[in-house]
Motif scaffolding. Structure first.
Motif, PDB file in Angstrom:
ATOM      1  N   ARG A  55      -1.153  -5.803  -4.368  1.00  0.00           N
ATOM      2  CA  ARG A  55      -1.387  -4.783  -5.594  1.00  0.00           C
ATOM      3  C   ARG A  55      -2.589  -5.356  -6.682  1.00  0.00           C
ATOM      4  NH1 ARG A  55       4.343  -2.238  -6.983  1.00  0.00           N
ATOM      5  NH2 ARG A  55       5.048  -1.648  -5.010  1.00  0.00           N
TER       6      ARG A  55
ATOM      7  N   ARG B 198       0.383   7.705  -0.035  1.00  0.00           N
ATOM      8  CA  ARG B 198       0.060   6.683   1.271  1.00  0.00           C
ATOM      9  C   ARG B 198       1.445   6.326   1.897  1.00  0.00           C
ATOM     10  NH1 ARG B 198      -4.088   2.326  -1.306  1.00  0.00           N
ATOM     11  NH2 ARG B 198      -2.174   2.118  -2.403  1.00  0.00           N
TER      12      ARG B 198
ATOM     13  N   ASP C 288      -1.794   6.292  -4.607  1.00  0.00           N
ATOM     14  CA  ASP C 288      -2.723   5.389  -4.966  1.00  0.00           C
ATOM     15  C   ASP C 288      -3.191   5.981  -6.172  1.00  0.00           C
ATOM     16  OD1 ASP C 288      -5.367   4.587  -4.950  1.00  0.00           O
ATOM     17  OD2 ASP C 288      -6.022   5.331  -2.791  1.00  0.00           O
TER      18      ASP C 288
ATOM     19  N   GLU D 291      -5.987  -5.453  -4.795  1.00  0.00           N
ATOM     20  CA  GLU D 291      -6.490  -4.188  -4.527  1.00  0.00           C
ATOM     21  C   GLU D 291      -7.247  -3.524  -5.648  1.00  0.00           C
ATOM     22  OE1 GLU D 291      -5.460   0.479  -2.915  1.00  0.00           O
ATOM     23  OE2 GLU D 291      -3.840  -0.987  -3.301  1.00  0.00           O
TER      24      GLU D 291
ATOM     25  N   THR E 174       0.675  -1.080  -0.083  1.00  0.00           N
ATOM     26  CA  THR E 174      -0.165   0.057  -0.209  1.00  0.00           C
ATOM     27  C   THR E 174       0.934   1.406  -0.159  1.00  0.00           C
ATOM     28  OG1 THR E 174      -0.208  -0.018   2.472  1.00  0.00           O
ATOM     29  CG2 THR E 174      -1.867  -1.167   1.116  1.00  0.00           C
TER      30      THR E 174
END
Length: 506
Positions: A445, A193, A186, A448, A182
């Motif tokens: 990744r 982030r 983003d 997400e 993360t």
């Protein structure tokens, strides 16, 4: 089923450049595998940035990495047989009968027989890869973002229950990998982030930096920590060819273990350590009528070696067709494809058949190269066991620093790699495996992106994750696999208490 991709792959793999790359990969992989505890991941981690910096095309890079992987599976048996120290986790079972054979003056026979078993396992595994990759890719075409997200959940559940003997630590490692994934920009909101106002982290932690830090740097520190530990190398190899009677005796064990190894390799999160243990225990139950396993039985040597190499091939099936690594090593190779902006999945076979076909063809060719290398040159590979730590550790550090700097041209990346290496060393001292962290990082990744795409399609309705038949089946399997270790542990504890109660009353 069309095998046009395979013929195209042989056209790629049989060019003189890729043949040379495959030969170099097999040679380096065998050397890396022969060094105790180094393993294929470290070899791939060290060579990946160099291959990327040299500008090799993706199919050549994958051929190089696959050759190192297979070569390391061959090489791991050398230290197991001559030192009683496994070259990697998959070679643990090899030492049970390989080292007793060496003590009996049959080290050369053990090395030759294990090489033949590895070859059979590798060839049968390559055939399985060629057959099942297009089949699974065809089935996976029906996967959408929601199905891919649930598939990732299933992969993590499988990891927790099947990797190692400590599923809780495995899940913690996966969670750490997800957290690391993360870091950075983003892509959806454009917000930064967890960068801590460090511009160098804007693009996230680079894959090469993480892999080299977790594996190569931490491994160098482990070697330094145990540099006082000495090994006795068995130097009298004796006869360097396998007896025909032993080859015939091992035929059934080799074939059965090859099938077991391939099937286990296809399952996400397993790997050679699981397949070699299953194949050895299975063969022991079937064949050990005289109690010779563990005392130098050739079947106990052949079974795990065939399984190891078949597993290496099977692990590529979910990686290439679903984008889900079958092992820690294929997780690193999945990251290598992403370095080239190539997304593994069901469309890879259609869009980039030269990569899939070239890799499968390289597995076939690589096994013949490895057989030709390992039988006559085993004395040379055995000498790598005498490399002193004062030479080995600086070599690992130099290659690590050069590899990271040549890829990113950043001093910050070098310091980040060293920091990650120290963190990985501390984690390993606490009993954590590094492979789940890499798997969590790579899959995180993808997980997400697919979750966000699925929610965008449904307008934020989470029920899209439970609508299709594929999703429901994967959810059921994930839940069942997640609770399986706890159910087995409760059952074992209940049985132990019952036996203790029975003993006390009697």
């Amino acid at each position: 089923m069309s095998f046009e991709y395979l013929w195209q792959g042989f056209g790629v793999a049989l060019t003189w450049q890729n043949l040379l790359i495959g030969f170099v990969g097999c040679f380096i992989g065998t050397l890396v595998g022969a060094l105790p505890a180094i393993g294929p991941i470290n070899g791939i981690a060290l060579l990946l940035p160099i291959a990327y910096t040299m500008g090799l095309p993706p199919e050549s890079t994958m051929i190089l990495l696959a050759s190192i992987y297979c070569g390391a599976e061959y090489g791991g048996r050398i230290s197991s047989i001559l030192l009683n120290v496994p070259g990697d986790a998959g070679a643990v079972m090899t030492a049970l009968d390989g080292y007793p054979m060496a003590q009996q003056g049959r080290a050369g026979e053990a090395l030759a027989l294990s090489g033949l078993s590895s070859f059979v396992g590798g060839i049968l595994g390559s055939i399985g890869l060629a057959l099942f990759a297009p089949l699974l890719a065809g089935l996976a075409i029906g996967f959408g973002p929601a199905e891919y997200f649930v598939l990732m959940v299933f992969a993590f559940a499988t990891l927790g229950s099947m990797v190692g003997s400590q599923p809780v630590k495995t899940l913690i490692g996966c969670t750490l990998g997800l957290m690391l994934a993360t870091i950075g920009l983003d892509a959806t909101s454009g917000a930064y982030r967890f960068t801590f106002n460090e511009p160098e982290l804007g693009d996230g932690i680079e894959f090469v930096v993480l892999v080299i830090g977790l594996f190569s740097i931490s491994e160098a520190m482990i070697i330094l920590e145990h540099q006082g530990r000495g090994f006795t190398v068995i130097r009298e190899l004796g006869r360097m060819t396998a007896r025909m009677s032993d080859v015939v005796k091992c035929t059934g064990a080799t074939l059965r273990s090859s099938v077991i190894g391939f099937v286990v390799g296809v399952l996400p999160g397993t790997g050679a350590s699981v397949s070699s243990a299953i194949s050895y225990t299975t063969e022991r139950r079937l064949s050990d009528t005289e109690g010779t396993f563990g005392k130098g039985d050739v079947r106990g040597l052949a079974a795990p070696e065939a399984a190891n190499n078949a597993t290496a091939c099977g692990a590529f099936v979910p990686m290439l067709t679903l984008g889900v690594p079958g092992s820690g090593t294929t997780a690193v190779m999945l990251g290598a494809l992403m370095l080239y902006n190539i997304q593994p999945g069901p469309m890879l076979l259609t869009e980039r058949p030269e990569i899939v076909g070239g890799l499968v063809a390289a597995m076939f060719i690589g096994n013949f190269i490895l057989l030709a290398l390992n039988l006559p040159l085993v004395n040379i590979f055995a000498r790598v066991l005498t490399v002193p730590n004062w030479l080995l550790v600086p070599g690992i550090l130099v290659l690590s620093i050069v590899g990271v700097y040549s890829t990113h041209a950043s001093v910050f990346s070098i310091f980040l790699m060293l920091g990650i290496g120290i963190f990985g060393w501390l984690m390993r001292k606490a009993g954590f495996d590094m492979a789940p962290i890499i798997l969590g990082f790579v899959l995180g990744r993808v997980m997400e992106v697919n979750l966000r795409n699925a929610l965008a399609i449904s307008g934020g309705d989470i029920s899209i994750l439970f609508q299709s038949t594929i999703s429901i089946v994967l959810w059921i399997l994930a839940v069942a696999i997640a609770i399986l270790p706890f159910a087995l542990a409760y059952r074992a504890k209940k049985r132990k208490n019952l036996q203790a109660a029975t003993t006390a009353t009697s």
